[in-house]
Design a protein around this motif. Sequence first.
Motif, PDB file in Angstrom:
ATOM      1  N   ALA A  63       0.841  -1.196   0.000  1.00 48.58           N
ATOM      2  CA  ALA A  63       0.000   0.000   0.000  1.00 48.58           C
ATOM      3  C   ALA A  63       0.876   1.246   0.000  1.00 48.58           C
ATOM      4  O   ALA A  63       2.040   1.196   0.408  1.00 48.58           O
ATOM      5  CB  ALA A  63      -0.899   0.007   1.234  1.00 48.58           C
ATOM      6  N   ALA A  64       0.287   2.355  -0.453  1.00 45.10           N
ATOM      7  CA  ALA A  64       0.975   3.644  -0.407  1.00 45.10           C
ATOM      8  C   ALA A  64      -0.051   4.755  -0.297  1.00 45.10           C
ATOM      9  O   ALA A  64      -1.180   4.613  -0.764  1.00 45.10           O
ATOM     10  CB  ALA A  64       1.837   3.850  -1.652  1.00 45.10           C
ATOM     11  N   SER A  65       0.372   5.842   0.325  1.00 43.01           N
ATOM     12  CA  SER A  65      -0.500   7.005   0.431  1.00 43.01           C
ATOM     13  C   SER A  65       0.335   8.272   0.440  1.00 43.01           C
ATOM     14  O   SER A  65       1.511   8.259   0.793  1.00 43.01           O
ATOM     15  CB  SER A  65      -1.355   6.930   1.700  1.00 43.01           C
ATOM     16  N   LEU A  66      -0.308   9.347   0.046  1.00 38.82           N
ATOM     17  CA  LEU A  66       0.243  10.683   0.230  1.00 38.82           C
ATOM     18  C   LEU A  66      -0.524  11.253   1.411  1.00 38.82           C
ATOM     19  O   LEU A  66      -1.766  11.212   1.429  1.00 38.82           O
ATOM     20  CB  LEU A  66       0.052  11.539  -1.018  1.00 38.82           C
ATOM     21  N   VAL A  67       0.203  11.749   2.409  1.00 38.93           N
ATOM     22  CA  VAL A  67      -0.408  12.093   3.689  1.00 38.93           C
ATOM     23  C   VAL A  67      -0.134  13.551   4.045  1.00 38.93           C
ATOM     24  O   VAL A  67       0.988  14.037   3.886  1.00 38.93           O
ATOM     25  CB  VAL A  67       0.154  11.188   4.814  1.00 38.93           C
ATOM     26  N   ASP A  68      -1.175  14.233   4.546  1.00 38.31           N
ATOM     27  CA  ASP A  68      -1.023  15.566   5.104  1.00 38.31           C
ATOM     28  C   ASP A  68      -0.439  15.410   6.503  1.00 38.31           C
ATOM     29  O   ASP A  68      -1.047  14.737   7.358  1.00 38.31           O
ATOM     30  CB  ASP A  68      -2.377  16.272   5.164  1.00 38.31           C
ATOM     31  N   LEU A  69       0.721  15.993   6.733  1.00 36.67           N
ATOM     32  CA  LEU A  69       1.423  15.801   7.999  1.00 36.67           C
ATOM     33  C   LEU A  69       0.643  16.342   9.198  1.00 36.67           C
ATOM     34  O   LEU A  69       0.561  15.680  10.229  1.00 36.67           O
ATOM     35  CB  LEU A  69       2.813  16.452   7.931  1.00 36.67           C
ATOM     36  N   VAL A  96      -5.593   4.517   8.886  1.00 37.52           N
ATOM     37  CA  VAL A  96      -5.062   4.426  10.249  1.00 37.52           C
ATOM     38  C   VAL A  96      -3.538   4.450  10.232  1.00 37.52           C
ATOM     39  O   VAL A  96      -2.903   5.186  10.996  1.00 37.52           O
ATOM     40  CB  VAL A  96      -5.587   3.152  10.966  1.00 37.52           C
ATOM     41  N   ALA A  97      -2.941   3.672   9.343  1.00 37.80           N
ATOM     42  CA  ALA A  97      -1.479   3.636   9.255  1.00 37.80           C
ATOM     43  C   ALA A  97      -0.916   5.016   8.911  1.00 37.80           C
ATOM     44  O   ALA A  97       0.082   5.453   9.488  1.00 37.80           O
ATOM     45  CB  ALA A  97      -1.047   2.605   8.214  1.00 37.80           C
ATOM     46  N   SER A  98      -1.552   5.707   7.985  1.00 38.54           N
ATOM     47  CA  SER A  98      -1.095   7.038   7.584  1.00 38.54           C
ATOM     48  C   SER A  98      -1.185   8.025   8.748  1.00 38.54           C
ATOM     49  O   SER A  98      -0.266   8.815   8.987  1.00 38.54           O
ATOM     50  CB  SER A  98      -1.923   7.540   6.399  1.00 38.54           C
ATOM     51  N   ALA A  99      -2.285   7.984   9.471  1.00 39.49           N
ATOM     52  CA  ALA A  99      -2.475   8.899  10.603  1.00 39.49           C
ATOM     53  C   ALA A  99      -1.427   8.665  11.683  1.00 39.49           C
ATOM     54  O   ALA A  99      -0.811   9.622  12.192  1.00 39.49           O
ATOM     55  CB  ALA A  99      -3.883   8.733  11.175  1.00 39.49           C
ATOM     56  N   TYR A 100      -1.188   7.418  12.039  1.00 38.49           N
ATOM     57  CA  TYR A 100      -0.189   7.131  13.066  1.00 38.49           C
ATOM     58  C   TYR A 100       1.218   7.457  12.589  1.00 38.49           C
ATOM     59  O   TYR A 100       2.057   7.927  13.369  1.00 38.49           O
ATOM     60  CB  TYR A 100      -0.278   5.679  13.541  1.00 38.49           C
ATOM     61  N   ASN A 101       1.495   7.233  11.320  1.00 40.20           N
ATOM     62  CA  ASN A 101       2.822   7.562  10.808  1.00 40.20           C
ATOM     63  C   ASN A 101       3.048   9.070  10.752  1.00 40.20           C
ATOM     64  O   ASN A 101       4.190   9.530  10.864  1.00 40.20           O
ATOM     65  CB  ASN A 101       3.063   6.902   9.454  1.00 40.20           C
ATOM     66  N   SER A 102       1.993   9.852  10.623  1.00 37.82           N
ATOM     67  CA  SER A 102       2.170  11.307  10.697  1.00 37.82           C
ATOM     68  C   SER A 102       2.650  11.693  12.098  1.00 37.82           C
ATOM     69  O   SER A 102       3.483  12.594  12.251  1.00 37.82           O
ATOM     70  CB  SER A 102       0.885  12.050  10.320  1.00 37.82           C
ATOM     71  N   VAL A 126       7.856  14.950   1.207  1.00 33.99           N
ATOM     72  CA  VAL A 126       7.918  15.544  -0.129  1.00 33.99           C
ATOM     73  C   VAL A 126       7.770  17.062  -0.075  1.00 33.99           C
ATOM     74  O   VAL A 126       8.233  17.760  -0.972  1.00 33.99           O
ATOM     75  CB  VAL A 126       6.897  14.913  -1.107  1.00 33.99           C
ATOM     76  N   THR A 127       7.122  17.564   0.947  1.00 32.13           N
ATOM     77  CA  THR A 127       7.067  18.997   1.235  1.00 32.13           C
ATOM     78  C   THR A 127       7.108  19.103   2.763  1.00 32.13           C
ATOM     79  O   THR A 127       6.975  18.085   3.449  1.00 32.13           O
ATOM     80  CB  THR A 127       5.765  19.663   0.718  1.00 32.13           C
ATOM     81  N   PRO A 128       7.244  20.301   3.304  1.00 35.93           N
ATOM     82  CA  PRO A 128       7.212  20.409   4.772  1.00 35.93           C
ATOM     83  C   PRO A 128       5.892  19.914   5.382  1.00 35.93           C
ATOM     84  O   PRO A 128       5.854  19.552   6.552  1.00 35.93           O
ATOM     85  CB  PRO A 128       7.392  21.905   5.024  1.00 35.93           C
ATOM     86  N   GLY A 129       4.828  19.845   4.590  1.00 35.04           N
ATOM     87  CA  GLY A 129       3.535  19.445   5.129  1.00 35.04           C
ATOM     88  C   GLY A 129       2.962  18.149   4.604  1.00 35.04           C
ATOM     89  O   GLY A 129       1.848  17.773   4.968  1.00 35.04           O
ATOM     90  N   THR A 130       3.706  17.435   3.739  1.00 32.04           N
ATOM     91  CA  THR A 130       3.195  16.165   3.199  1.00 32.04           C
ATOM     92  C   THR A 130       4.305  15.120   3.131  1.00 32.04           C
ATOM     93  O   THR A 130       5.482  15.457   2.994  1.00 32.04           O
ATOM     94  CB  THR A 130       2.602  16.322   1.782  1.00 32.04           C
TER      95      THR A 130
END
Length: 123
Positions: free
Chosen positions: A23-29, A48-54, A90-94
Amino acid sequence: MANEKEMNEILDKFHSEIPGFIAASLVDLDSGMTLAVRSNRNDFDLAVASAYNSELVKQKQKIMKALNLTTHLEDMILTLGDQIHFLKLVTPGTFIYLAADRSSSNIAIVRTVVNKYSKPLTV
């Protein structure tokens, strides 16, 4: 920042070029919300994985600040018994979050493919 179609095309490239892609996602930090997702497994809760990884990325940034490090965080590699988890800012916020099966892939392949295609997300 890339538009939704471009984001999904990039995730599709990860899927096609990374053996053992899970799986892969682009996440808002800041919010932990996913901006684009691609998954091969229904049992892998990417939101859930994306949220916890942020939270993981934010904690690492706090550690760097506490240590007065004057550099920036590029990526994080987490190896589990059967999976590779790769986070690339990839950016300061993602950031990109990607999971792959360790029996089919390796860290070098994951990192190379993500770096190859993530450039449009940095603009």
